[in-house]
Design a protein around this motif. Structure first.
Motif, mmCIF file in Angstrom:
data_model
loop_
_atom_site.group_PDB
_atom_site.id
_atom_site.type_symbol
_atom_site.label_atom_id
_atom_site.label_comp_id
_atom_site.label_asym_id
_atom_site.label_seq_id
_atom_site.Cartn_x
_atom_site.Cartn_y
_atom_site.Cartn_z
ATOM 1 N N ARG A 145 -12.070 19.090 11.602
ATOM 2 C CA ARG A 145 -10.986 18.687 11.908
ATOM 3 C C ARG A 145 -10.819 18.114 10.771
ATOM 4 N NH1 ARG A 145 -12.452 16.123 17.244
ATOM 5 N NH2 ARG A 145 -14.838 15.687 16.392
ATOM 6 N N ASP A 627 -2.679 15.219 11.479
ATOM 7 C CA ASP A 627 -2.909 14.192 11.096
ATOM 8 C C ASP A 627 -3.384 13.840 10.049
ATOM 9 O OD1 ASP A 627 -1.767 11.528 11.285
ATOM 10 O OD2 ASP A 627 -3.984 10.555 12.816
ATOM 11 N N THR A 632 -5.910 17.173 15.038
ATOM 12 C CA THR A 632 -6.482 16.408 15.533
ATOM 13 C C THR A 632 -6.745 17.798 17.126
ATOM 14 O OG1 THR A 632 -4.524 17.146 16.498
ATOM 15 C CG2 THR A 632 -4.427 15.264 15.179
ATOM 16 N N SER A 633 -6.912 18.873 16.204
ATOM 17 C CA SER A 633 -6.796 20.445 17.793
ATOM 18 C C SER A 633 -7.514 21.462 16.490
ATOM 19 C CB SER A 633 -6.360 20.691 17.961
ATOM 20 O OG SER A 633 -6.321 21.782 19.153
ATOM 21 N N ASP A 712 -12.824 21.943 21.136
ATOM 22 C CA ASP A 712 -12.063 20.754 21.285
ATOM 23 C C ASP A 712 -13.722 20.031 22.188
ATOM 24 O OD1 ASP A 712 -9.863 21.194 19.292
ATOM 25 O OD2 ASP A 712 -8.611 20.921 20.668
#
Length: 858
Positions: A145, A627, A632-633, A712
């Motif tokens: 990430r 973000d 975030t994924s 995830d």
């Protein structure tokens, strides 16, 4: 630095050559250390403080020219005009080719030196134009990430060390020369890999000694002790309660005392101001005390402005001038080593001609690496290579025709970028059809017309003028032309343009275009501060966002044949700045409409993935799944996933070319795609490399330098720095694609390895059992069988093996005794613990791909 200051330096050294000058620091025959000590003794305290800033002012009375410490060369000379743009670092790591990597960074250092010499002759050297390059990034890419993971060489300590050493050798030049070619910098020291959003106040506590010494520090130690890297950059976050740039543990105890580092420690940009800025670390009350803390801890140079307060810190008794002298002498010694004070006639590197910049030879290196870093992940029923039938192929996807995507982050300006679409058309002819199909995260199709505009200088794009004031008053500090739409952000203290300050500045863009058809265009702009949009003299937008970053759109109706002038003004107030601006044709698409556009073509080459606009340092983005530059994924954006499935359900053969700087979870795509090629951000020649692989003119041989997870749910919390269940070394689940994995158009067989402790070498036979010539990357891992808490396995060697069809070779891999080094909990240190070890040799880190032998190490 003004021209007159260079003239002062030239005059000083003319007298040296004639023998009239007797000051020791002006004598090129003395050592750099001797000259530095003499010059430091002649400086005032205020002058010393100025020399400790990344933009060091000239001191004419002593013949000291200005010096710019911050230059970029992440994968080519960055932010300094035309250059050769090589693939992203994470992509180059996939080549497992440190020999080619060293050749590439030798080319980069050639271009950097030529640019610097030319700039010196113009009489000024600004930021990004100097001889100190803040690369390589050898942080561990522990979590996919992290938006800056693409700057690294992957998730393995050995890989980061080996590739980092090649970078340092290429940049700093060979040993045995009087002057250094350049200075390289190992960053970010230490234990640094996101999140971007919290890095200015985050504290990494309770990290196990094993993880610190066995995972986060080895690459830095190798670059310091084996590579002779000249600079180390301390990181933003805190470690065990202390900011890294003020950490006695990291900078004094480990770096200098234990490792014997004699070079420079430079701060990450703005890291010292984080000591005292409200909302950041807040470990110091003001700039003076923060600066004293940093220098005493060992940070010699600040990227920022806090060190201007060092004289005040001396007066307050927070630091002594002698402590400051230690850093100043190191800085001056570095400049003498680089030949900064000496005339070009004495410095051999200044004879590198400008013709090397973006030369054919360097472009060939970029193409070679772009080919080598391609990783074939999936090839159902030997879908690839494709037949060369233009009428049967449609190129699709948000990244197919995007040139700036190819550049990654921290890039320079290539003379030309070959997109994947262009590469396909170069291969098959202009008849190859193109249907964009979607953007990265939305079912829209945007076509920028920015490049169709003409600036005030008559060049394609828009002309820009920058001022270091908010009134756009006086002489601009920088003027330039932008052929692609501007995207600026001061994250990491990155200035908008050379000479432009980080705050309280302004910029004006001007361009004109003639409309070829009546339509509605979309103006998209993301900004903080104040923005004004003026079209044909009418102010359409005049808005102050203060410190808030917003993405806005404005629709403009235009008429065929009419000419439009566009002016965009941006005024920045306070700290932090973001600006993105584009003029596009934009339409909302539907899946049925896209399928109709594809028509009866049986094969779709879908060039998708993500974008360096979204994953990068402190990016101000509003797209789902991202973000502040991190993700975030790790899933492929939903709109692409759904469109690929629709193409598959419609009976199309789908070849996914995934462009990203990090691992993407492609679990559903194993069912909906017939082939998947991981292309990373492949640089200016990337389109040719992709086409070469897809059509079999190049046999892919790249291997993954990071684990590709299934989804995830397999990831631990992002802000947990402990290595448990992270990377192939500790992950106990089943990955989608393991570290070291990559397919080929041929097949290979690896025999039983043998190990000779007396020579420190592994020997293994490797055969090409297929019908095509190819390259296999043989990997060697080790495990201490008695260490229950240690890694499941850890890379300790690899070799690229070129094999013709049917050929077998005996491969040797260096595996000295030190390769068995690991964390010893009993002695609380890294050492080779005598005992039984497993050596595993094969074609990936997966157990099924490895042959295992056991050896006793004494």
């Amino acid at each position: 630095m003004k021209k007159r200051n260079l003239f002062v330096v030239a005059a000083v050294f003319c007298s040296v050559v004639s023998g009239a000058q007797t000051l020791p620091y002006q004598n090129p025959n003395l050592s750099a250390k001797e000259r530095a000590a003499d010059l430091c003794s002649r400086l005032t305290l205020e002058e010393k403080a100025k020399l400790m800033l990344d933009l060091s002012e000239a001191i004419p009375r002593l013949g000291i020219p200005g010096f710019a410490w911050w230059s970029e060369a992440l994968h080519g000379v960055g932010r300094n005009g035309y250059c050769t743009v090589f693939p992203s670092c994470i992509g180059m790591a996939a080549s497992f080719d440190d020999v080619l990597l060293e050749r590439i960074y030798t080319a980069v250092s050639d271009e950097a030196r030529a640019k610097n010499t030319a700039q010196r002759k113009k009489g000024s050297v600004g930021r990004y134009q100097g001889l100190s390059f803040w690369t390589p990034n050898v942080n561990i890419f522990r979590d996919p990430r992290w938006g800056r993971g693409q700057e690294t060489y992957g998730e393995d300590p050995y890989m980061n060390a080996r590739m980092g050493l090649a970078v340092v050798r290429g940049l700093q030049g060979p040993a045995g020369h009087k002057y250094m070619k350049l200075y390289a910098c190992a960053k970010h020291f230490a234990v640094h890999s996101g999140p971007e959003k919290t890095r200015h106040h985050f504290d990494i506590e309770n990290l196990s000694p094993r993880d610190l010494w066995e995972t986060y520090l080895p690459a830095f130690k190798a670059l310091v002790q084996k590579g002779g890297v000249k600079e180390v950059m301390c990181a933003y976050q805190r470690f065990e309660g202390e900011p890294c740039c003020g950490s006695n543990r990291l900078l004094r105890q480990i770096l200098r005392d234990e490792w014997g580092f004699k070079g420079l420690v430079v701060s990450d940009c703005g890291a010292i101001s984080d000591f005292w800025t409200p909302g950041c670390h807040e470990v110091s009350p003001d700039a003076a005390s923060a600066s004293a803390k940093a220098v005493i801890s060992g940070t010699d140079l600040e990227c920022g402005n806090s060190y201007k307060a060092l004289p005040d810190a001396v007066k307050a008794g927070a630091i002594t001038e002698q402590q400051i002298n230690t850093s100043v002498e190191r800085l001056l010694e570095a400049r003498f080593e680089l030949g900064d004070f000496d005339p070009d006639s004495l410095v051999e590197w200044t004879r590198i001609p400008e013709s090397v910049i973006a030369s054919k030879a360097h472009k060939k290196l970029a193409l070679d690496m772009a080919r080598e870093q391609m990783v074939l992940l999936h090839n159902k029923n030997n879908t690839l290579p494709l037949a060369k039938n233009a009428s049967d192929i449609v190129v699709m996807g948000p990244n197919a025709a995007d040139s700036t995507m190819m550049w990654g982050i921290y890039y320079g300006q290539p003379t030309h970028t070959i997109t994947v679409l262009e590469g396909m058309r170069n291969k098959l002819g202009s008849g190859v059809r193109y249907v964009k199909g979607c953007d990265i995260t939305s079912m829209t199709e945007s076509e920028s017309i920015f490049g169709r505009m003409t600036g005030l200088d008559g060049k394609a794009g828009m002309t820009a003028k920058f001022w270091n004031n908010t009134d756009m008053d006086g002489q601009p500090v920088y003027e330039g032309n932008y052929s692609s739409h501007p995207q600026f952000d001061t994250g990491g203290n990155t200035v908008f343009a050379p000479g432009v300050e980080l705050k309280d500045f302004s910029v004006r863009f001007n361009g004109n275009f003639t409309v070829d058809k009546t339509e509605t265009l979309c103006v998209r702009y993301l900004n903080d501060g104040r923005i004004r949009l003026i079209v044909n003299g009418d102010t359409l937008v005049n808005r102050n966002n203060k410190n808030e970053v917003r993405l806005n759109e404005r629709r403009i109706k235009v008429k065929a044949g009419a000419n439009y002038s566009v002016q965009l003004d941006y005024i920045q107030f306070g700290n932090g700045a973001s600006l993105s601006f584009d003029v596009s044709r934009m339409q909302t698409l539907t899946v049925p409409g896209v399928l109709k556009s594809v028509g009866d073509a049986s094969t779709v080459v879908f060039v998708g993935g993500i974008s360096p606009n979204l994953e990068r340092e402190e990016a101000k983005v509003t797209e789902p799944g991202f973000d502040n530059g991190d993700r975030t994924s790790i899933e492929l954006p939903l709109v692409q996933r759904e469109l690929i499935k629709a193409l598959h359900d419609a009976g199309k053969k789908v070849v996914l070319v995934n462009c990203s700087g990090s691992a993407v979870a492609l679990t559903p795509e194993l069912e909906t795609c017939d082939a998947i090629l991981q292309a990373w951000y492949p640089g200016e020649q990337g389109g040719t490399a992709v086409a070469d692989v897809l059509f079999g003119d190049y046999n892919p041989g790249g291997k993954l330098p990071v684990t590709f997870y299934k989804n995830d749910s397999q990831l631990p919390p992002f802000d947990d720095y402990n290595m448990a269940n992270r990377t192939y070394r500790y992950f106990k689940g089943e990955p989608l694609f393991p570290f070291g994995y990559g397919l080929s158009y041929t097949t290979f067989a690896v025999g039983e390895p043998s190990y000779d402790a007396s020579t420190g070498k592994i020997k293994v036979k490797v055969g090409n059992t297929g019908r095509r010539d190819g390259v296999e990357i043989v990997q060697a891992y080790m495990r201490n069988t008695a260490d229950a808490e240690g890694p499941l396995k850890t890379l300790r060697g690899f070799a690229r093996v070129e094999l013709k069809a049917g050929e077998t070779k005996t491969v040797e891999i260096d595996f000295p005794r030190e390769a068995f080094e690991g964390w010893d909990a009993q002695s609380n240190a890294m050492r080779v613990v005598p005992g039984r070890y497993d050596i595993m040799v094969g074609t990936s880190s997966a157990d099924k791909d490895l042959k295992r032998i056991s050896v006793d190490v004494k």
